[in-house]
Design an enzyme around this catalytic site. Structure first.
Site, PDB file in Angstrom:
ATOM      1  N   ASP A  87      20.743 -24.180  37.448  1.00  0.00           N
ATOM      2  CA  ASP A  87      19.911 -24.460  38.624  1.00  0.00           C
ATOM      3  C   ASP A  87      18.764 -25.431  38.351  1.00  0.00           C
ATOM      4  O   ASP A  87      17.793 -25.470  39.088  1.00  0.00           O
ATOM      5  CB  ASP A  87      19.364 -23.147  39.207  1.00  0.00           C
ATOM      6  CG  ASP A  87      18.605 -22.337  38.181  1.00  0.00           C
ATOM      7  OD1 ASP A  87      18.487 -22.780  37.027  1.00  0.00           O
ATOM      8  OD2 ASP A  87      18.126 -21.245  38.539  1.00  0.00           O
ATOM      9  N   LYS A  92       8.232 -15.838  30.582  1.00  0.00           N
ATOM     10  CA  LYS A  92       7.426 -15.387  31.724  1.00  0.00           C
ATOM     11  C   LYS A  92       6.129 -14.678  31.292  1.00  0.00           C
ATOM     12  O   LYS A  92       5.946 -13.476  31.523  1.00  0.00           O
ATOM     13  CB  LYS A  92       8.266 -14.486  32.635  1.00  0.00           C
ATOM     14  CG  LYS A  92       9.622 -15.112  32.967  1.00  0.00           C
ATOM     15  CD  LYS A  92      10.071 -14.927  34.355  1.00  0.00           C
ATOM     16  CE  LYS A  92      11.214 -15.849  34.738  1.00  0.00           C
ATOM     17  NZ  LYS A  92      12.448 -15.811  33.978  1.00  0.00           N
ATOM     18  N   ASP A 144      13.400 -26.459  38.807  1.00  0.00           N
ATOM     19  CA  ASP A 144      14.364 -25.359  38.966  1.00  0.00           C
ATOM     20  C   ASP A 144      14.511 -25.191  40.470  1.00  0.00           C
ATOM     21  O   ASP A 144      13.550 -24.830  41.152  1.00  0.00           O
ATOM     22  CB  ASP A 144      13.794 -24.095  38.312  1.00  0.00           C
ATOM     23  CG  ASP A 144      14.715 -22.887  38.487  1.00  0.00           C
ATOM     24  OD1 ASP A 144      15.412 -22.793  39.525  1.00  0.00           O
ATOM     25  OD2 ASP A 144      14.731 -22.019  37.609  1.00  0.00           O
TER      26      ASP A 144
HETATM   27  N1  GDD Z   1      26.935 -16.202  32.911  1.00  0.00           N
HETATM   28  C1  GDD Z   1      25.747 -15.690  33.217  1.00  0.00           C
HETATM   29  N2  GDD Z   1      25.580 -14.335  33.116  1.00  0.00           N
HETATM   30  N3  GDD Z   1      24.748 -16.501  33.630  1.00  0.00           N
HETATM   31  C2  GDD Z   1      23.563 -15.936  33.940  1.00  0.00           C
HETATM   32  C3  GDD Z   1      23.328 -14.542  33.863  1.00  0.00           C
HETATM   33  C4  GDD Z   1      24.410 -13.701  33.421  1.00  0.00           C
HETATM   34  O1  GDD Z   1      24.306 -12.479  33.310  1.00  0.00           O
HETATM   35  N4  GDD Z   1      22.034 -14.302  34.262  1.00  0.00           N
HETATM   36  C5  GDD Z   1      21.507 -15.502  34.569  1.00  0.00           C
HETATM   37  N5  GDD Z   1      22.421 -16.484  34.389  1.00  0.00           N
HETATM   38  C6  GDD Z   1      22.234 -17.927  34.591  1.00  0.00           C
HETATM   39  C7  GDD Z   1      21.667 -18.304  35.949  1.00  0.00           C
HETATM   40  O2  GDD Z   1      22.710 -18.565  36.877  1.00  0.00           O
HETATM   41  C8  GDD Z   1      20.901 -19.576  35.630  1.00  0.00           C
HETATM   42  O3  GDD Z   1      21.743 -20.706  35.623  1.00  0.00           O
HETATM   43  C9  GDD Z   1      20.427 -19.345  34.190  1.00  0.00           C
HETATM   44  O4  GDD Z   1      21.274 -18.335  33.654  1.00  0.00           O
HETATM   45  C10 GDD Z   1      18.960 -18.887  34.111  1.00  0.00           C
HETATM   46  O5  GDD Z   1      18.797 -17.751  34.924  1.00  0.00           O
HETATM   47  P1  GDD Z   1      17.694 -17.683  36.089  1.00  0.00           P
HETATM   48  O6  GDD Z   1      17.817 -16.373  36.739  1.00  0.00           O
HETATM   49  O7  GDD Z   1      17.734 -18.905  36.947  1.00  0.00           O
HETATM   50  O8  GDD Z   1      16.383 -17.654  35.178  1.00  0.00           O
HETATM   51  P2  GDD Z   1      14.914 -18.172  35.517  1.00  0.00           P
HETATM   52  O9  GDD Z   1      14.939 -19.372  36.370  1.00  0.00           O
HETATM   53  O10 GDD Z   1      14.108 -17.012  35.962  1.00  0.00           O
HETATM   54  O11 GDD Z   1      14.392 -18.586  34.019  1.00  0.00           O
HETATM   55  C11 GDD Z   1      15.170 -19.407  33.160  1.00  0.00           C
HETATM   56  O12 GDD Z   1      15.076 -20.766  33.539  1.00  0.00           O
HETATM   57  C12 GDD Z   1      13.754 -21.352  33.419  1.00  0.00           C
HETATM   58  C13 GDD Z   1      13.873 -22.819  33.807  1.00  0.00           C
HETATM   59  O13 GDD Z   1      14.282 -22.906  35.119  1.00  0.00           O
HETATM   60  C14 GDD Z   1      14.677 -19.231  31.711  1.00  0.00           C
HETATM   61  O14 GDD Z   1      15.573 -19.911  30.871  1.00  0.00           O
HETATM   62  C15 GDD Z   1      13.263 -19.794  31.515  1.00  0.00           C
HETATM   63  O15 GDD Z   1      12.895 -19.734  30.162  1.00  0.00           O
HETATM   64  C16 GDD Z   1      13.217 -21.244  31.984  1.00  0.00           C
HETATM   65  O16 GDD Z   1      11.890 -21.747  31.889  1.00  0.00           O
HETATM   66 MG    MG Z   2      16.367 -20.367  37.483  1.00  0.00          MG
END
Ligand code: GDD
Ligand code: MG
Length: 364
Positions: free
Chosen positions: A111, A162, A218
């Protein structure tokens, strides 16, 4: 070279769009989000992209088939029966990732949107020679991301996911390059790469950060989706593709930050922009005013309506003299009656709206 894209997760923060399709398939600038990434991976020489899926894998597979041919890249699936987090999927795809003649691979969150300088990432990674590199960017509100503290050469001293208290404002952009050895650190169980793997790697000097040039966002929430859209439309690469109103056009484009699919029909006297995306087969009536808005494919917008700071989901119809504003998001196939005003409404798929919505909320 191979890449793994983390596709799982329910995408709840991008509802109502993700009630119908998985988040990576949501159109962003007229292409599924994930296609922006696949394009960049192809351009840097990747031959196979593994999609780590844990939700609606069938939808994903059907939709992706056509892109596999279009971009001439192999797309395979690693299907989790229950969510494995952000590191577990690497263990699940271990054999596929090892079966490649390059000793490193990319991992991407699905994303995030940017200009994907992946060739620079490879150069930086090879230069420091350690196990992993993550791209980082500066943000004003770091608490909803993973924050890094680095030495001058980029070696990460601290990675905090976070943080509750201020650690810094350089954050994990969700784009990684790892040597295959990282796979020995990850067990086959639900694991968070940010909470369980990165802190350990950084404590032994094995994780580096590279500053990401250009924009980054994001786009997993409506407000950020629109901000990301504005950033992309302002970027030099997209300036070339932006619609310049022809001399004799019967409508006006503001600021050259408007992307219109060639198949869209636009009525007389419309004013589009700044920051507008109009998708395939969209029909826009006369005198429509659009600003900071995405209209997804197959929508109809009635004459003299005004849509601002909103996302109109595919196959929706907005009547005449309507006004949508303040991060209104229509799901798939929503029908808005003539003259309706919506202030920050999240409208679930297939719903008809006949009354004004004066306060932000979810409508089902
Ligand atoms: N296959 C799989 N299985 N993918 C997953 C799972 C899972 O169980 N859980 C989450 N994802 C995927 C999501 O679809 C997304 O592409 C990515 O892993 C990160 O998950 P998010 O839920 O979007 O996390 P976030 O936005 O809160 O935080 C992450 O992204 C930030 C940057 O946008 C972290 O990586 C942070 O450290 C980072 O700053
Ligand atoms: Mg995200």
């Amino acid at each position: 070279m191979k890449a793994l894209i983390l596709v799982g997760g329910y995408g709840t923060r991008l509802r109502p769009l993700t009630l119908s399709i998985p988040k990576p398939l949501v159109p962003f600038a007229n292409k599924p989000m994930i296609i922006h990434q696949i394009e960049a991976l192809k351009n840097v020489g990747c031959t196979e992209v593994v999609l780590a899926v844990s939700y609606k894998p069938i939808d994903m597979m059907e939709e992706m088939k056509k892109y596999e041919d279009e971009y001439k890249i192999k797309i395979t699936y690693s299907h989790e029966t229950s969510p494995m987090g952000t590191a577990g999927p690497l263990a699940l795809a271990r054999e596929v990732l090892l079966a490649d003649n390059t000793d490193m691979f990319f991992v991407l969150n699905s994303d995030v949107i940017c200009e994907y300088p992946l060739a620079d990432l490879v150069t930086f990674h090879k230069k420091h020679g350690k196990e992993g590199t993550i791209m980082v960017t500066k943000v004003e509100e770091p608490s909803k991301y993973g924050v890094v503290v680095t030495k001058e050469d980029g070696e990460i001293q601290k990675f905090v996911e976070k943080p509750q208290v201020f650690v810094g404002n350089r954050i994990n952009a969700g784009i990684y390059l790892f040597n295959k050895e990282i796979l020995d650190r990850i067990e086959l169980r639900p694991t968070s790469i940010e909470k369980e793997i990165f802190p350990v790697m950084s404590s032994s000097g094995n994780l580096f950060a590279m500053d990401l040039p250009g924009f980054w966002m994001d786009i997993g929430q409506p407000k950020d989706f629109l901000t990301g859209m504005c950033m992309l439309l302002a970027s030099p690469k997209f300036k070339e593709k932006a619609l310049k109103a022809p001399q004799d056009a019967s409508y006006k484009v503001v600021n050259d930050t408007v992307l219109v699919h060639p198949s869209a029909k636009i009525g007389k006297g419309c004013v589009l922009g700044p920051n507008v995306v109009i998708g395939e087969n969209v029909v826009i009536g006369d005198g429509v005013r659009l600003e900071r808005t995405t209209i997804m494919h197959d929508c109809k917008i009635g004459s003299y309506s005004l849509i601002k700071s909103s996302i109109v989901g595919w196959s929706s119809t907005v009547g005449m003299w309507c006004r949508l504003d303040n991060i209104t998001v229509l799901g798939e196939d929503v029908q808005i009656r003539d003259e309706v005003f919506i202030n920050g409404g999240m409208i679930l798929p297939h719903k008809g709206v006949n009354e004004n919505i004066l306060e932000p909320g979810i409508f089902m």
